[in-house]
Design a protein around this motif. Structure first.
Motif, PDB file in Angstrom:
ATOM      1  N   ASN A   1      -8.620   9.189  10.979  1.00  7.03           N
ATOM      2  CA  ASN A   1      -7.556   9.375  10.379  1.00  7.03           C
ATOM      3  C   ASN A   1      -7.285   8.264   9.187  1.00  7.03           C
ATOM      4  N   GLY A   2      -8.379   6.963   9.045  1.00  8.83           N
ATOM      5  CA  GLY A   2      -8.111   6.428   8.595  1.00  8.83           C
ATOM      6  C   GLY A   2      -7.568   4.483   8.999  1.00  8.83           C
ATOM      7  N   TYR A   3      -7.514   4.528  10.681  1.00 12.82           N
ATOM      8  CA  TYR A   3      -6.735   3.344  11.104  1.00 12.82           C
ATOM      9  C   TYR A   3      -7.825   3.111  12.103  1.00 12.82           C
ATOM     10  N   VAL A   4      -8.450   2.131  12.117  1.00 12.26           N
ATOM     11  CA  VAL A   4      -9.239   1.851  13.242  1.00 12.26           C
ATOM     12  C   VAL A   4      -8.693   1.550  14.841  1.00 12.26           C
TER      13      VAL A   4
ATOM     14  N   GLY B   1      -1.009   3.120  18.495  1.00  6.91           N
ATOM     15  CA  GLY B   1      -0.092   3.500  17.161  1.00  6.91           C
ATOM     16  C   GLY B   1      -0.737   2.891  15.950  1.00  6.91           C
ATOM     17  N   TRP B   2       0.107   2.404  15.245  1.00  4.72           N
ATOM     18  CA  TRP B   2      -0.654   2.014  14.666  1.00  4.72           C
ATOM     19  C   TRP B   2       1.115   0.654  14.094  1.00  4.72           C
TER      20      TRP B   2
ATOM     21  N   ASP C   1       1.434   0.796  -4.650  1.00  2.94           N
ATOM     22  CA  ASP C   1       0.703   2.082  -5.146  1.00  2.94           C
ATOM     23  C   ASP C   1       0.998   2.760  -3.370  1.00  2.94           C
ATOM     24  N   ILE C   2       1.771   4.071  -3.215  1.00  3.11           N
ATOM     25  CA  ILE C   2       1.964   4.854  -1.695  1.00  3.11           C
ATOM     26  C   ILE C   2       0.409   5.451  -1.478  1.00  3.11           C
ATOM     27  N   ASN C   3      -0.277   5.484  -2.305  1.00  3.75           N
ATOM     28  CA  ASN C   3      -1.817   6.066  -2.335  1.00  3.75           C
ATOM     29  C   ASN C   3      -2.937   5.460  -1.976  1.00  3.75           C
ATOM     30  N   ASP C   4      -2.460   3.627  -1.532  1.00  8.59           N
ATOM     31  CA  ASP C   4      -2.977   2.345  -0.583  1.00  8.59           C
ATOM     32  C   ASP C   4      -2.558   2.371   0.468  1.00  8.59           C
ATOM     33  N   LYS C   5      -3.469   3.232   1.357  1.00  9.99           N
ATOM     34  CA  LYS C   5      -2.329   3.607   2.665  1.00  9.99           C
ATOM     35  C   LYS C   5      -2.677   3.401   4.199  1.00  9.99           C
ATOM     36  N   TYR C   6      -4.370   2.520   3.244  1.00 16.56           N
ATOM     37  CA  TYR C   6      -4.511   2.550   4.190  1.00 16.56           C
ATOM     38  C   TYR C   6      -5.147   0.903   5.200  1.00 16.56           C
TER      39      TYR C   6
END
Length: 566
Positions: A103-106, A111-112, A279-284
């Motif tokens: 999911n892009g979150y290690v 949670g995150w 940049d909202i697409n820079d999300k990870y």
């Protein structure tokens, strides 16, 4: 939204109200610790009827676990009343440094943390949005007053910013900070004298009244602290609570003194996180540290919703079959729109049915990003619960973000509830700090002296604010869902709104928040005109044919184990 109220003794500053003591002095008041769970008929308080619902409506019935995401400052993952109710990502192997669920979150096990850096650090403090926007416009236009078209929306926005941002001179800020440092020294000396005399590490104004001694130093300290307590205007305030307020105020003064020497606030976020904030697409970005050192607010909010019921320690949450997913996105200061938008999407994508958002601000430069996330939650059937704010403002007149009104004027989200704060009904009816609004606040819920979990060694304490009222509503929403899992977010909101009740003692007029003794009809302070009522909400839900309800579209069901008592 962080709990805030006027502090006359601290130069009228708005600061957080929070008890950090393990043993608050609740024995000195007739108001029960768990008043927000009780009801007026049996207990003479403006509670929610949760305990009555468990006894009369829910006994012997089976429930379905509900996942609630808390977008906040962090959570004490080791707390005795919370560790067993934390969401565990079933597709993630803890600590292996691999993004197992892709999911892009290690290692996002619980949670995150969108405030985190790759080196493990987190952003603790950030500036307010008005200040950030003020200096952004200054850097863009140098002199916006002459560069911008006076008829443009941008110029109107600039004028609004100027009205909110008053830049103090370096000398003024430093003098105020130094003055408060001296006051801190005096408070510390009084604390040492009084706790030594009382042989306890906390006290109240009532406890000071009992001091009679020939020790002149102790008597001077007593009189000094009595004046301090009197100036706060707070009933049942402990010294620990006052000290916590003052320390936060002092930290804010320090930030202002440092900012006054520079052209704009320091960008600690860029140093620690390193993402492209535009940049909202820079999300990870971020890390998996949902605990950190700064989780008072999120720990307190989570306990209100979900602290283990019936285990004989601390306090009981509202729902006994719930899991908490912590999404860390709220620093000391204003949260960033990008973090909020991504936090909502993370919660939705990982199975949350309810999202609690106890934060807010007066400016939202990327409201479109947040709106898109709210629409996404709406499409997936997720209920968003938001604190109305603690400035005694009319939200129909004063901006408060995020909100359910889309910036493109296309519509209003139907999965969004905004919550004001009510009191116990014995001393006051509505919290004097609460925001309100006949068009923009949906209902009220208990938000004054709410007893819940706090971090650092299985502690408990009280806090006040719409920050506490919102999780009361989120907890009730999750309780209804636990017994009616097929409800859509819109149906759930409708049930909570229609079951909201007038003040139970028959009072129709209350003091208008932020307006002293001015009286207004309670029904005019919100859309529903009522208080959240768990008992009535469950009764109403029981009358609906929920077996024929619509499952949220493409929602993932979160796999959760039963809560362990104790």
């Amino acid at each position: 939204m962080k709990s805030k109220k006027a502090m006359a003794v601290m130069a009228g500053s708005v600061v957080m109200m929070a008890a950090l003591t393990a043993n608050p002095t609740y024995a000195q008041t007739a108001i029960p610790r768990n008043w927000h769970l009780l009801n007026y008929t049996q207990d003479s308080v403006y509670g929610t009827g949760v305990e009555k619902a468990y006894k009369e409506l829910l006994k012997g019935r089976k429930s379905t676990p509900v996942l609630v995401a808390v977008i906040d400052s962090g959570i004490d993952t080791l707390h005795e009343d919370l560790k067993s109710i934390l969401w565990v990502n079933p597709k993630e192997i803890p600590g292996n440094g691999i993004d197992d669920d892709k999911n892009g979150y290690v290692d996002d096990v619980h949670g995150w943390n969108f405030l985190g850096g790759k080196d493990g650090r987190s952003v603790k403090e950030d500036s307010d949005e008005a200040t950030r926007e003020y200096y952004r416009y200054k850097s863009l236009y140098i002199n916006p007053d002459s560069a911008l078209d006076k008829q443009s929306k941008e110029y109107q926005y600039w004028q609004k910013l100027q009205g909110r941002v008053v830049k103090p001179s370096p000398n003024e800020s430093k003098v105020t900070y130094k003055t408060m440092l001296k006051l801190q020294e005096s408070l510390h000396k009084c604390e040492m004298l009084l706790t030594g005399y009382l042989k306890q590490n906390d006290f109240t104004a009532a406890k000071l009244d009992s001091i009679q001694t020939t020790d002149q130093d102790v008597m001077v300290a007593k009189k000094f602290m009595q004046r301090i307590f009197q100036n706060t205007g707070e009933e049942n305030l402990t010294y620990s609570e006052l000290k916590s307020e003052f320390e936060e105020y002092l930290a804010e003064l320090k930030r202002k003194a440092e900012a006054a020497d520079s052209e704009g606030p320091a960008d600690k976020r860029a140093e620690i996180i390193g993402d492209n904030i535009n940049d909202i697409n820079d999300k990870y970005y971020g890390n998996n540290d949902v605990m950190g050192q700064f989780g008072f607010h999120g720990t307190h909010v989570s306990g209100i919703i979900a602290a283990v019921r019936g285990n004989g320690v601390g306090m009981d949450g509202i729902n006994d079959n719930v899991r908490i997913m912590m999404v860390k996105a709220v620093p000391d200061g204003d949260e960033r729109d990008k973090d909020v938008a991504l936090a909502i999407r993370y919660a939705v994508d990982n199975g949350a049915r309810v999202v609690n958002m106890s934060f807010g601000k007066g400016f939202s430069p990327h409201k479109d990003w947040v709106d898109d996330a709210v629409k996404y939650a709406e499409e997936k059937g997720v209920l968003l619960v938001h604190a109305a704010g603690n400035d005694g403002n009319d939200n129909d007149v004063v901006d408060n973000f995020p909100n359910p009104d889309f910036a493109d004027h296309s519509a209003r989200a139907n999965n969004y509830i905004t919550v004001g704060a009510s009191s116990n009904g014995r001393n006051t009816k509505v919290a004097n700090f609460s925001n309100y609004g006949k068009k923009n606040v949906d209902l009220f819920a208990p938000g004054v002296q709410i007893y819940s979990t706090v971090p650092g060694g299985n502690k408990y304490g009280a806090a006040s604010g719409t920050s506490m009222a919102a999780p009361v509503v989120a907890g009730v929403a999750a309780l209804v869902l636990a017994y009616h899992p097929n409800l859509t977010a819109a149906q759930l909101k409708s049930i909570l709104m229609k079951s909201a009740t007038p003040l139970p003692d028959g009072t129709t007029e209350v003091n208008k928040p932020g307006a002293g003794d001015t009286k207004v009809p309670f029904s005019e302070l919100s859309i529903s005109g009522g208080l959240i009522n768990a008992y009535e909400a469950l009764k109403l839900a029981d009358t609906l044919d929920t077996d024929k309800g619509t499952h949220p579209k493409k929602k993932k069901k979160a796999k959760m184990e039963p809560v362990k008592k104790g």
